[in-house]
Design a protein around this motif. Structure first.
Motif, PDB file in Angstrom:
ATOM      1  N   ARG A  60       7.581   3.134  -6.212  1.00  0.00           N
ATOM      2  CA  ARG A  60       8.537   4.020  -6.903  1.00  0.00           C
ATOM      3  C   ARG A  60      10.010   3.636  -6.787  1.00  0.00           C
ATOM      4  N   LEU A  61      10.124   2.581  -5.779  1.00  0.00           N
ATOM      5  CA  LEU A  61      11.462   2.056  -5.399  1.00  0.00           C
ATOM      6  C   LEU A  61      11.739   0.929  -6.708  1.00  0.00           C
ATOM      7  N   ARG A  62      11.887   1.412  -7.521  1.00  0.00           N
ATOM      8  CA  ARG A  62      12.066   0.466  -8.850  1.00  0.00           C
ATOM      9  C   ARG A  62      13.146  -0.351  -8.960  1.00  0.00           C
ATOM     10  N   ARG A  63      14.215  -0.099  -8.107  1.00  0.00           N
ATOM     11  CA  ARG A  63      15.329  -0.983  -8.084  1.00  0.00           C
ATOM     12  C   ARG A  63      15.587  -1.845  -6.881  1.00  0.00           C
ATOM     13  N   LEU A  64      14.530  -1.555  -6.078  1.00  0.00           N
ATOM     14  CA  LEU A  64      14.651  -2.299  -4.810  1.00  0.00           C
ATOM     15  C   LEU A  64      14.497  -3.878  -4.889  1.00  0.00           C
ATOM     16  N   ARG A  65      15.726  -4.568  -4.346  1.00  0.00           N
ATOM     17  CA  ARG A  65      15.619  -5.813  -4.661  1.00  0.00           C
ATOM     18  C   ARG A  65      15.471  -6.823  -3.508  1.00  0.00           C
ATOM     19  N   VAL A  66      15.479  -6.154  -2.064  1.00  0.00           N
ATOM     20  CA  VAL A  66      15.535  -6.880  -0.855  1.00  0.00           C
ATOM     21  C   VAL A  66      14.868  -5.905   0.172  1.00  0.00           C
ATOM     22  N   PHE A  67      13.889  -6.417   0.761  1.00  0.00           N
ATOM     23  CA  PHE A  67      13.009  -5.922   1.584  1.00  0.00           C
ATOM     24  C   PHE A  67      12.857  -6.422   2.913  1.00  0.00           C
ATOM     25  N   PHE A  68      13.211  -5.947   4.107  1.00  0.00           N
ATOM     26  CA  PHE A  68      13.163  -6.763   5.297  1.00  0.00           C
ATOM     27  C   PHE A  68      12.041  -5.879   6.114  1.00  0.00           C
ATOM     28  N   GLY A  69      11.052  -6.475   6.544  1.00  0.00           N
ATOM     29  CA  GLY A  69       9.964  -5.647   7.410  1.00  0.00           C
ATOM     30  C   GLY A  69       9.640  -6.417   8.406  1.00  0.00           C
ATOM     31  N   SER A  70      10.583  -7.271   9.082  1.00  0.00           N
ATOM     32  CA  SER A  70       9.988  -8.333  10.421  1.00  0.00           C
ATOM     33  C   SER A  70       9.896  -7.528  11.540  1.00  0.00           C
ATOM     34  N   GLY A  71       8.917  -8.030  12.324  1.00  0.00           N
ATOM     35  CA  GLY A  71       8.868  -7.466  13.743  1.00  0.00           C
ATOM     36  C   GLY A  71       7.816  -6.140  13.476  1.00  0.00           C
ATOM     37  N   ASN A  72       7.296  -5.882  12.481  1.00  0.00           N
ATOM     38  CA  ASN A  72       6.358  -4.479  12.657  1.00  0.00           C
ATOM     39  C   ASN A  72       4.970  -5.325  12.893  1.00  0.00           C
ATOM     40  N   ARG A  73       3.899  -4.199  12.494  1.00  0.00           N
ATOM     41  CA  ARG A  73       2.502  -4.659  12.813  1.00  0.00           C
ATOM     42  C   ARG A  73       1.626  -4.665  11.660  1.00  0.00           C
ATOM     43  N   PHE A  74       2.244  -5.137  10.601  1.00  0.00           N
ATOM     44  CA  PHE A  74       1.520  -5.046   9.277  1.00  0.00           C
ATOM     45  C   PHE A  74       0.019  -5.654   9.285  1.00  0.00           C
ATOM     46  N   GLY A  75       0.001  -6.899  10.156  1.00  0.00           N
ATOM     47  CA  GLY A  75      -1.311  -7.626  10.179  1.00  0.00           C
ATOM     48  C   GLY A  75      -1.767  -8.144   8.621  1.00  0.00           C
ATOM     49  N   ARG A  76      -1.244  -7.505   7.807  1.00  0.00           N
ATOM     50  CA  ARG A  76      -1.588  -7.876   6.351  1.00  0.00           C
ATOM     51  C   ARG A  76      -0.299  -7.533   5.336  1.00  0.00           C
ATOM     52  N   LEU A  77       0.254  -8.462   4.835  1.00  0.00           N
ATOM     53  CA  LEU A  77       1.289  -8.161   3.702  1.00  0.00           C
ATOM     54  C   LEU A  77       1.061  -7.060   3.023  1.00  0.00           C
ATOM     55  N   PRO A  78       1.957  -5.877   3.151  1.00  0.00           N
ATOM     56  CA  PRO A  78       1.584  -4.714   2.079  1.00  0.00           C
ATOM     57  C   PRO A  78       1.315  -5.194   0.754  1.00  0.00           C
ATOM     58  N   PRO A  79       0.169  -4.614   0.166  1.00  0.00           N
ATOM     59  CA  PRO A  79       0.140  -5.060  -1.233  1.00  0.00           C
ATOM     60  C   PRO A  79       0.891  -4.497  -2.334  1.00  0.00           C
ATOM     61  N   VAL A  80       1.501  -2.817  -1.687  1.00  0.00           N
ATOM     62  CA  VAL A  80       2.470  -2.255  -2.459  1.00  0.00           C
ATOM     63  C   VAL A  80       3.835  -2.907  -2.866  1.00  0.00           C
ATOM     64  N   LEU A  81       4.021  -3.732  -1.932  1.00  0.00           N
ATOM     65  CA  LEU A  81       5.190  -4.711  -2.288  1.00  0.00           C
ATOM     66  C   LEU A  81       5.427  -5.408  -3.595  1.00  0.00           C
ATOM     67  N   GLY A  82       4.156  -5.556  -4.259  1.00  0.00           N
ATOM     68  CA  GLY A  82       4.038  -6.518  -5.529  1.00  0.00           C
ATOM     69  C   GLY A  82       4.378  -5.358  -6.566  1.00  0.00           C
ATOM     70  N   ASP A  83       4.268  -3.960  -6.215  1.00  0.00           N
ATOM     71  CA  ASP A  83       4.565  -2.942  -7.323  1.00  0.00           C
ATOM     72  C   ASP A  83       6.207  -2.754  -7.711  1.00  0.00           C
ATOM     73  N   CYS A  84       6.946  -3.419  -6.883  1.00  0.00           N
ATOM     74  CA  CYS A  84       8.229  -3.273  -6.920  1.00  0.00           C
ATOM     75  C   CYS A  84       8.759  -4.532  -7.788  1.00  0.00           C
ATOM     76  N   LEU A  85       9.130  -4.017  -9.100  1.00  0.00           N
ATOM     77  CA  LEU A  85       9.176  -5.109  -9.988  1.00  0.00           C
ATOM     78  C   LEU A  85      10.671  -5.927 -10.027  1.00  0.00           C
ATOM     79  N   ALA A  86      11.592  -5.318  -9.237  1.00  0.00           N
ATOM     80  CA  ALA A  86      12.803  -5.723  -9.001  1.00  0.00           C
ATOM     81  C   ALA A  86      12.801  -6.527  -7.775  1.00  0.00           C
ATOM     82  N   LEU A  87      11.974  -6.700  -6.937  1.00  0.00           N
ATOM     83  CA  LEU A  87      11.893  -7.235  -5.552  1.00  0.00           C
ATOM     84  C   LEU A  87      11.932  -8.775  -5.793  1.00  0.00           C
TER      85      LEU A  87
END
Length: 434
Positions: A60-87
């Motif tokens: 839903r964050l359709r305007r999101l251009r930059v995402f920083f998620g370093s140092g978390n515990r994702f294990g797997r790059l979150p697939p939902v990041l690909g839903d952000c068309l402006a990222l």
């Protein structure tokens, strides 16, 4: 870092915000209130938390251009990041990533940082992102890259240090825009050895006992270490203390080995000696101390410029000064090539100069690597020639009137056909005096 920002978010005080930084708060759950900023939010920093996932509605964050998620515990790059068309910029360093699903890569991807994870492979979809300009993968378990990256015509910076590449992908040496390559700490590196496996591989240097040093003020700090003013037996020097952590360029011990292997050159910050006996067992180098008036030529790339340095807009140069700067830095890089080293990060932000006449030195060997022998080593030198050509062009852009011959040399060095570029020694020989 900013618990007040989280409180303000939950109170509803951040309506209309374009940027939100919630780093280092220990979050274990994604704050749902972030989705309420969907119409305006362009930058989201959730680094240094303990998140294991992002919500399915993250797109839903359709305007999101930059995402920083370093140092978390994702294990797997979150697939939902690909839903952000402006990222376009995505950073998940040190997040225990073992998998990058193809659907996690947004279509507008320009800058991807996955340093210091556990990745052994990457999806073919990475080679299907035409805007990709900057790719940082140091400190993983990779032994290959997706073949589709051979067509990454805009890729300018590639960091694959401290991985498991037995051979460098053959197409790397033909990428038309590539200018900055970090590859140290791989089996495919040139004849230099890996100091992690052979401590004796670090070149010998004059030992400098900690007890003979008087540390002074902090002069600067980078990803690999801190630089202090110091006195060594009464002589003013600079002391670099290495942090010992993985950086986007690679391993700090590789930087130290490269500094020692580089030898002396008037346009290169060299090492005077190697630190011994630090009370906390830190590694360090003693280096010449530059005059206090010397300054950095430019700032590092910004989120907007991606792979290009940011200059003071007021900087203006005489052509003679610009060419002296370019010649000195080119001579330093050519010296490294002659010593079997690739600098890997030949940028204005790694150039220190006197601010007036054009005297300059090249610093920061954090991305340096031993060149392979033969045709591949020469091809990698020509990749670095592009970096020098870009620097030359940036300097000429700040002149009222740039010599036509210098512009011709710039064009020769940055042309997309890698094999047609001159080697640095050849370029310097043809560079006009002013």
């Amino acid at each position: 870092m900013r618990p007040d920002a989280l409180h303000a978010l939950r109170r509803g005080d951040l309506a209309g915000a374009r940027s939100l930084r919630l780093a280092g708060l220990g979050l274990t759950e994604f704050p749902a209130e972030i989705l309420g900023l969907a119409d305006t939010l362009e930058l989201l920093d959730l680094s240094g938390n303990a998140l294991a996932a992002l919500p399915p509605s993250f797109g839903r964050l359709r305007r999101l251009r930059v995402f920083f998620g370093s140092g978390n515990r994702f294990g797997r790059l979150p697939p939902v990041l690909g839903d952000c068309l402006a990222l376009s910029q995505l950073g998940c360093r040190g997040s225990a990533l073992a998998e990058v699903p193809a659907e996690a890569l947004p279509p507008a991807l320009r800058w991807l940082t996955l340093t210091d994870n556990h990745l052994a492979s990457l999806p073919a979809a990475l080679g299907e992102r035409p805007a990709l300009q900057k790719l940082m993968l140091s400190g993983n378990r990779l032994d290959r890259l997706p073949e589709g990256l051979a067509g990454a015509g805009r890729l300018e910076l590639l960091r694959i240090a401290a991985n498991r590449f037995a051979t460098l992908p053959p197409w790397v040496g033909a990428l038309p825009s590539l200018a900055w390559l970090a590859m140290a700490g791989n089996p495919c590196e040139g004849p230099g050895k890996d100091p992690r496996e052979d401590p004796g591989a670090v070149p010998a240097a004059t030992p400098v006992a900690w007890s003979d040093l008087v540390p002074g003020a902090l002069l600067g700090e980078g990803a690999s270490g801190r630089v202090h003013a110091a006195a060594w037996d009464g002589r003013p020097v600079a002391l670099k203390l290495f942090k010992g952590a993985m950086t986007s360029d690679g391993l700090p011990e590789r930087e130290m080995a490269a500094c020692l292997a580089a030898g002396g050159h008037p346009n290169l910050i060299g090492a005077l000696g190697r630190l011994t006996g630090h009370p906390e067992a830190l590694q360090g180098l003693v280096m010449p101390l530059l005059p206090v008036a010397w300054r950095v030529l430019a700032g590092p790339p910004s989120l907007e410029s991606c792979s290009r340095d940011v200059y003071d807009p007021a900087l203006r140069l005489d052509a003679e000064v610009a060419l002296r700067l370019a010649r000195g830095i080119g001579a330093a890089a050519a010296h490294l090539h002659g010593r079997g080293l690739l600098h890997g990060d030949l940028y204005a932000h790694n150039v220190l100069w006197d601010g007036t006449a054009g005297a300059a030195v090249l610093s920061d060997l954090g991305a340096a690597a031993c060149l392979p022998s033969g045709a591949l080593g020469e091809r990698l030198q020509r990749i670095e020639v592009r970096a020098w050509g870009l620097l030359l062009g940036e300097l000429l852009d700040r002149c009222a009137a740039a010599p036509a011959a210098a512009r011709a040399m710039e064009a020769a060095c940055v042309q997309p056909e890698v094999a047609a570029r001159p080697l640095l020694a050849e370029a310097l020989a043809m560079l006009p005096a002013a």
